[in-house]
Write a protein that holds these residues in place. Structure first.
Motif, PDB file in Angstrom:
ATOM      1  N   ARG A  18       0.825  -1.140  -0.057  1.00  0.00           N
ATOM      2  CA  ARG A  18      -0.031  -0.035   0.129  1.00  0.00           C
ATOM      3  C   ARG A  18       0.923   1.204   0.019  1.00  0.00           C
ATOM      4  O   ARG A  18       0.821   2.149  -0.774  1.00  0.00           O
ATOM      5  N   ILE A  21       2.597   1.813  -3.127  1.00  0.00           N
ATOM      6  CA  ILE A  21       1.621   2.257  -4.278  1.00  0.00           C
ATOM      7  C   ILE A  21       1.628   3.580  -4.316  1.00  0.00           C
ATOM      8  O   ILE A  21       1.649   4.499  -5.253  1.00  0.00           O
ATOM      9  N   VAL A  22       1.402   4.046  -3.051  1.00  0.00           N
ATOM     10  CA  VAL A  22       0.986   5.620  -2.870  1.00  0.00           C
ATOM     11  C   VAL A  22       2.368   6.411  -3.247  1.00  0.00           C
ATOM     12  O   VAL A  22       2.283   7.466  -3.811  1.00  0.00           O
ATOM     13  N   ALA A  25       2.787   6.525  -6.967  1.00  0.00           N
ATOM     14  CA  ALA A  25       1.957   7.596  -7.492  1.00  0.00           C
ATOM     15  C   ALA A  25       2.499   8.889  -7.362  1.00  0.00           C
ATOM     16  O   ALA A  25       2.371   9.657  -8.218  1.00  0.00           O
ATOM     17  N   LEU A  40      -3.985   4.489 -13.277  1.00  0.00           N
ATOM     18  CA  LEU A  40      -3.769   3.346 -12.401  1.00  0.00           C
ATOM     19  C   LEU A  40      -2.561   2.317 -13.012  1.00  0.00           C
ATOM     20  O   LEU A  40      -1.785   1.817 -12.093  1.00  0.00           O
ATOM     21  N   ILE A  43       0.802   3.988 -12.513  1.00  0.00           N
ATOM     22  CA  ILE A  43       1.066   3.791 -10.949  1.00  0.00           C
ATOM     23  C   ILE A  43       1.613   2.397 -10.842  1.00  0.00           C
ATOM     24  O   ILE A  43       2.750   2.152 -10.365  1.00  0.00           O
ATOM     25  N   ILE A  54      -3.070  -3.523  -7.679  1.00  0.00           N
ATOM     26  CA  ILE A  54      -3.311  -2.325  -6.833  1.00  0.00           C
ATOM     27  C   ILE A  54      -4.849  -2.819  -5.965  1.00  0.00           C
ATOM     28  O   ILE A  54      -5.058  -2.295  -5.025  1.00  0.00           O
ATOM     29  N   ARG A  57      -5.284  -3.618  -2.418  1.00  0.00           N
ATOM     30  CA  ARG A  57      -5.077  -2.840  -1.443  1.00  0.00           C
ATOM     31  C   ARG A  57      -5.856  -1.395  -1.378  1.00  0.00           C
ATOM     32  O   ARG A  57      -6.068  -0.695  -0.470  1.00  0.00           O
ATOM     33  N   PHE A  58      -6.567  -1.071  -2.740  1.00  0.00           N
ATOM     34  CA  PHE A  58      -7.408  -0.077  -2.866  1.00  0.00           C
ATOM     35  C   PHE A  58      -8.550  -0.490  -3.539  1.00  0.00           C
ATOM     36  O   PHE A  58      -8.528  -1.289  -4.561  1.00  0.00           O
ATOM     37  N   VAL A  64      -6.905   5.667  -4.680  1.00  0.00           N
ATOM     38  CA  VAL A  64      -5.303   5.949  -4.483  1.00  0.00           C
ATOM     39  C   VAL A  64      -5.101   7.466  -4.424  1.00  0.00           C
ATOM     40  O   VAL A  64      -4.276   7.693  -3.759  1.00  0.00           O
TER      41      VAL A  64
END
Lengths: 214, 214
Positions: A18, A21-22, A25, A40, A43, A54, A57-58, A64
């Motif tokens: 998670r 990913i952030v 991004a 998406l 990312i 992804i 987690r989202f 996101v």
DNA sequence: TGTACATCAGTGAACGCGCGTTCACTGATGTAC
DNA sequence: TGTACATCAGTGAACGCGCGTTCACTGATGTAC
């Protein structure tokens, strides 16, 4: 795009993805000028994972983006608050805070636009506002600012800073092409007027080069 | 989406389609909140023509957007200049001009964003700036403004107006949710401070309702 | 006045692309017995 | 200590969509003779 193949997280620490990913991004949008680049799939590429990962987690892309907003407003608040604390005195701190704010907008141009244009919701955005308001209040308490309503004046100051951060940008030479401006001095003047600090003392060497777009 | 089938233009007046395309693009973007809605296919739908027809009048989509920018900056200049002329006196005209500017931004939210975010080039954007600068200069000449550099002050004022026009928006209640603000009074205060007009005289009924988002 | 023809103002079908999202899966790893 | 098994951290292929753009065309209309 990404370096070597990403190693899979150990059992039980999948939540770490998670964060990755952030971070991906943010790296992605900070590397561009257009918030629309934040897709998406982009990312996922940046993070070195497959796009469907992804979804573990989202729930979806807007989620996101919301996480990016929240983290970004935290970052902004930290930088503005640090500038307030670093000032030689409350008035200097306030001016530094304004500079730090605009600096954030210039350094993270696309991300800054996303922060204010996105349809998401960032409840922590008010915290940055509170930092500015408190700084004005402190100045007013010491007689450094003529502000009688720090709340309203903070709002005005924020609007002015937001304007400088977004209006003045490279790649659009049609907008406000005004010759070699002394941007730091102008920004300070805007801050002083909106926060009701006295006009700047005479500044002998205001012809300093403008290094903003380098 | 469009009403009855559009009638084809008579021979020799096909150039009229160019105007229709620009008008359709403006209608399209003014009917939304997101500049990304402005697609070539969307414009064609709005104009009641097929997508390829656009290529007879414009080389590509960016060229259409550039035409939208140019027309929009003309519109903005007209409205700001009209407000200057309509003022009871130069200072009142300047304040009215600021209001007109922000009003344009609020009424055409997505289009305004496009005007400043697009990568296009709108050479006529400087004309609006010149209107503001001249208004400040006129005030300074009459002793109504303390401005010693109308050029720089116009830049600061523009930045402030731009900030108000873009920062304060519906649909993002997280940003600056400050209770019932008296927006007209705050806007006037920003204009006065940045254009170096004297503070507003005492305003007894500043609690007027905020009708901005209706 | 007739008619062949060039021109003009468009259209319909198709292309390749990147997108968000879904689905069925794979293979490593900790755990229960 | 060995092994079956559930769980976890992902992946690969595919979907339908709207996009910008290209291409070959159609059908009305003014013009030359």
């Amino acid at each position: 795009m990404s370096a070597a193949r990403r190693a899979r997280n150990p059992r039980g620490e999948g939540g770490r993805l998670r964060e990755e990913i952030v971070a991906a991004a943010i790296a992605l949008i900070d590397g561009t000028d257009d918030p629309a680049t934040l897709t998406l799939r982009g990312i996922a590429r940046q993070a070195g994972i497959s796009a469907p990962s992804i979804y573990g987690r989202f729930p979806d892309l807007p989620a996101v983006i919301e996480a990016v907003l929240e983290r970004s407003f935290d970052e902004l608040r930290e930088q503005v608050a640090a500038a307030v604390a670093a000032g030689p005195d409350p008035a200097g701190g306030l001016i530094g805070a304004g500079r730090a704010y605009v600096d954030f907008g210039w350094r993270h141009r696309a991300r800054y636009r996303l922060m204010f244009d996105a349809t998401g919701y960032a409840p922590n955005s008010v915290e940055t506002f509170a930092v500015v308001e408190d700084a004005i209040r402190a100045c007013a308490g010491l007689g450094l600012s003529a502000s009688t309503s720090p709340h309203l004046d903070a709002w005005m100051l924020w609007a002015g800073l937001h304007g400088v951060a977004t209006l003045d940008r490279p790649g659009r030479d049609d907008l406000l092409r005004l010759g070699p401006l002394n941007r730091p001095a102008m920004l300070e003047a805007i801050i002083r007027r909106l926060a009701r600090l006295p006009e700047a003392p005479a500044a002998p060497d205001q012809g300093a080069p403008d290094r903003r777009h380098e």
